[in-house]
Design an enzyme around this catalytic site. Sequence first.
Site, PDB file in Angstrom:
ATOM      1  N   HIS A  49       6.914   6.305  11.127  1.00 21.19           N
ATOM      2  CA  HIS A  49       5.423   6.904   9.479  1.00 21.19           C
ATOM      3  C   HIS A  49       5.602   8.414   9.854  1.00 21.19           C
ATOM      4  O   HIS A  49       4.114   8.081   8.732  1.00 21.19           O
ATOM      5  CB  HIS A  49       4.838   5.509   9.788  1.00 21.19           C
ATOM      6  CG  HIS A  49       4.645   5.068   8.470  1.00 21.19           C
ATOM      7  ND1 HIS A  49       4.870   5.131   6.982  1.00 21.19           N
ATOM      8  CD2 HIS A  49       3.259   3.847   8.047  1.00 21.19           C
ATOM      9  CE1 HIS A  49       4.406   5.137   5.706  1.00 21.19           C
ATOM     10  NE2 HIS A  49       3.515   4.637   6.938  1.00 21.19           N
TER      11      HIS A  49
ATOM     12  N   LYS B 252      22.593 -10.587  -0.455  1.00 24.41           N
ATOM     13  CA  LYS B 252      23.593 -11.300  -0.505  1.00 24.41           C
ATOM     14  C   LYS B 252      24.493 -10.609   0.414  1.00 24.41           C
ATOM     15  O   LYS B 252      26.109 -10.334   0.406  1.00 24.41           O
ATOM     16  CB  LYS B 252      23.970 -10.081  -2.115  1.00 24.41           C
ATOM     17  CG  LYS B 252      23.687 -11.083  -3.090  1.00 24.41           C
ATOM     18  CD  LYS B 252      23.930 -10.282  -4.250  1.00 24.41           C
ATOM     19  CE  LYS B 252      23.961 -10.684  -5.954  1.00 24.41           C
ATOM     20  NZ  LYS B 252      23.152  -9.956  -6.953  1.00 24.41           N
TER      21      LYS B 252
ATOM     22  N   ARG C 191       0.981  -1.365  -0.065  1.00 25.28           N
ATOM     23  CA  ARG C 191      -0.724   0.147   0.271  1.00 25.28           C
ATOM     24  C   ARG C 191       0.537   1.397  -0.025  1.00 25.28           C
ATOM     25  O   ARG C 191       0.770   2.278  -0.458  1.00 25.28           O
ATOM     26  CB  ARG C 191      -1.018  -0.100   1.321  1.00 25.28           C
ATOM     27  CG  ARG C 191      -1.797   1.125   1.273  1.00 25.28           C
ATOM     28  CD  ARG C 191      -3.354   0.542   2.326  1.00 25.28           C
ATOM     29  NE  ARG C 191      -3.366  -1.025   2.967  1.00 25.28           N
ATOM     30  CZ  ARG C 191      -3.902  -1.186   1.321  1.00 25.28           C
ATOM     31  NH1 ARG C 191      -5.212  -0.762   1.320  1.00 25.28           N
ATOM     32  NH2 ARG C 191      -4.780  -2.513   2.012  1.00 25.28           N
ATOM     33  N   THR C 192       1.413   1.311   1.160  1.00 25.62           N
ATOM     34  CA  THR C 192       2.613   2.650   0.984  1.00 25.62           C
ATOM     35  C   THR C 192       3.781   2.481  -0.545  1.00 25.62           C
ATOM     36  O   THR C 192       4.055   3.887  -0.765  1.00 25.62           O
ATOM     37  CB  THR C 192       3.462   2.324   2.287  1.00 25.62           C
ATOM     38  OG1 THR C 192       2.884   2.172   3.083  1.00 25.62           O
ATOM     39  CG2 THR C 192       4.205   4.365   2.062  1.00 25.62           C
TER      40      THR C 192
ATOM     41  N   ARG D 205      11.444   1.516   3.302  1.00 25.30           N
ATOM     42  CA  ARG D 205      11.341   1.688   4.254  1.00 25.30           C
ATOM     43  C   ARG D 205      12.225   0.373   4.509  1.00 25.30           C
ATOM     44  O   ARG D 205      12.161  -0.673   3.466  1.00 25.30           O
ATOM     45  CB  ARG D 205       9.630   0.653   3.496  1.00 25.30           C
ATOM     46  CG  ARG D 205       9.107   0.026   4.145  1.00 25.30           C
ATOM     47  CD  ARG D 205       8.202   0.008   5.256  1.00 25.30           C
ATOM     48  NE  ARG D 205       7.072  -0.800   5.940  1.00 25.30           N
ATOM     49  CZ  ARG D 205       6.001   0.065   5.906  1.00 25.30           C
ATOM     50  NH1 ARG D 205       4.989   1.122   5.942  1.00 25.30           N
ATOM     51  NH2 ARG D 205       4.620  -0.681   6.483  1.00 25.30           N
TER      52      ARG D 205
END
Lengths: 302, 152
Positions: free
Chosen positions: A129, A80, A51-52, A101
Site C-alpha cells: 500500500h 458478471k 478512506r483511501t 484497490r
Amino acid sequence: MKDRSLVSISDYTIEEQLNILNLAAEFEKNPRQKILESHVVASLFFEPSTRTRLSFESAAAQLSAKIVGFSEAGTSSVSKGESLKDTILTVSSYSDIIVMRHPREGSAKYAEEVAPVPIINAGDGAHQHPTQTLLDMYSIMKTQGKLDDLNIAFVGDLKYGRTVHSLVEALCQFNTTFHLVSPTELKLPSYVKQHIKDKKLTYHQYTEMNEVIPEVDILYMTRIQKERFSDPIEYERVKDAYILRLPMLENAKENMKVLHPLPRVNEIDEDVDNSPQAYYFQQAKNGVYVRMALLASILGVV
Amino acid sequence: MEERKELKVNAIENGTVIDHIPTQSVFQVIHILNLQECENQILFGTGLESKKYGKKGIIKVSERFFAPKDVNKIALVAPTATLIEIKNYKVTVKKNVSIPNEVSTFVKCVNPNCITNHENVATKFKVLDKKKVKLQCLYCEKSTAQDNFTFI
C-alpha cells in the site's frame, strides 16, 4: 516520473520518493490548482476502502481532474465474471491513469503489465500500500523536519500490519532506530527485521509501551484485532496494555507525534486527540497532498 | 543362452538423453518439458541402477533437441540431471543442467491469495536460492520453497 506506475514503494528510488514528498509540501501550500482539468482518473476499488478512495478522489478533484470508477466489485462488471485483465484494458481506454484497490496480492503488478496507462496501487491484499507509506513518511518529515536519525516506535499488531511492514522497510533507507512494541504473538516477522539487520540499524523489542514513550520522536500506533489471537484469553490479557491514554504522554518529548493509519477503534483514547502530540487526523489529511503529488507527477503536469 | 543386453533403455540415433534424473522426478520432468504432447519416439525408465545415485531415471527423446532455457527448467526438480545430445549414435553435447535465474509458467505460487491463483496469469518467479531452490513470486513477492512446489 511521467508514466511511472507505483506498485511497490521500491519501484521508486529514494530520490524519487523524496521528490514526491517535496512536491506534496508544495501542494499543501496551494492545494486547489486546475492542473488536471483535461485528465480523467479511474478509481477502481474492487473491495471497499472508503478512506483511501475518498482521499484519492479528493486529491484528483482538488486538481480538477474528472473521476470515473466504482467503489466495490459488486457494482462493476466483475460481478458478471469479467477478468481483471479485461476490466483494466477497458478502463484504460476511458482514462489517463488508474488507481486500483484489489483484494488479491500481486494484482497491482499484473494490472501494470496489462494496462497501457500508469497504475497507482491503492492496496493489493496484504502485499503493498505504497501511498500509505509515502504519506507516513511525509508526516514524519513534516513534523520532525527530517527523516534521518529518528527514534520511531511501532505499537500493536506488528505481525499482520502491512502498513507497518512497508513503513519499516522504507525507513530502513534512513538512519532510523526502531522500537517495536507488541504482544509476543504479534511480533514483527523476521523477514521484515531482516531489512533492519541488512542496513545494520538498531531495533529494540518490548511488550509494554510505557518505557518507550519518553525515548521516541514518533509513536506509530496500530489496531490489535481479536481474530489475530489463537487464544482469546491471551487477547483479553494484552488488549489494555496497548491502549494509549493521555497521562502516558506526560514525559513525551516535545517534538513527539502520535501517528495511526486509521481507522482507530479504541487503541488511542479520545482524550489524546486534543494533546499536542496527536497527529493522526493531520496524517490522514497529508495523504491527500501526497496523492496529489503522485497524480500530478505521473500524469506529467509538474 | 543369449546374453542380456546391457542397456535397459535402447540407444537412440539422433536426439536428446536426459540422464541421472532422481527416479521420483521422471514424470515431473516429462510434464515440465511437455513431452506428453510430443509425437516423437520417447523412451524412459525409472528405478534404474546408478553407481552414483543408487536409483535414477532416464528419458530419451528421438529427433528432438531442447533450448537451454527449457532444459534448465527441469533443474528445479532434477538438479543432478545430465543432458546428452546424440547425433548418429555419437555424443555431441554432454552437460549438467543449471538452475535459471527466473522461472515462469510451470510452478504454482504457494500464496493462495496471489493473483496468479485467481486470474489467468502465467506465474513468474525470481530464483532466490539456487541450493535450496527457493522461488519468489514476481507478483505477490511471497516465497515458495522446493517442498511446496506444485506444477501447473
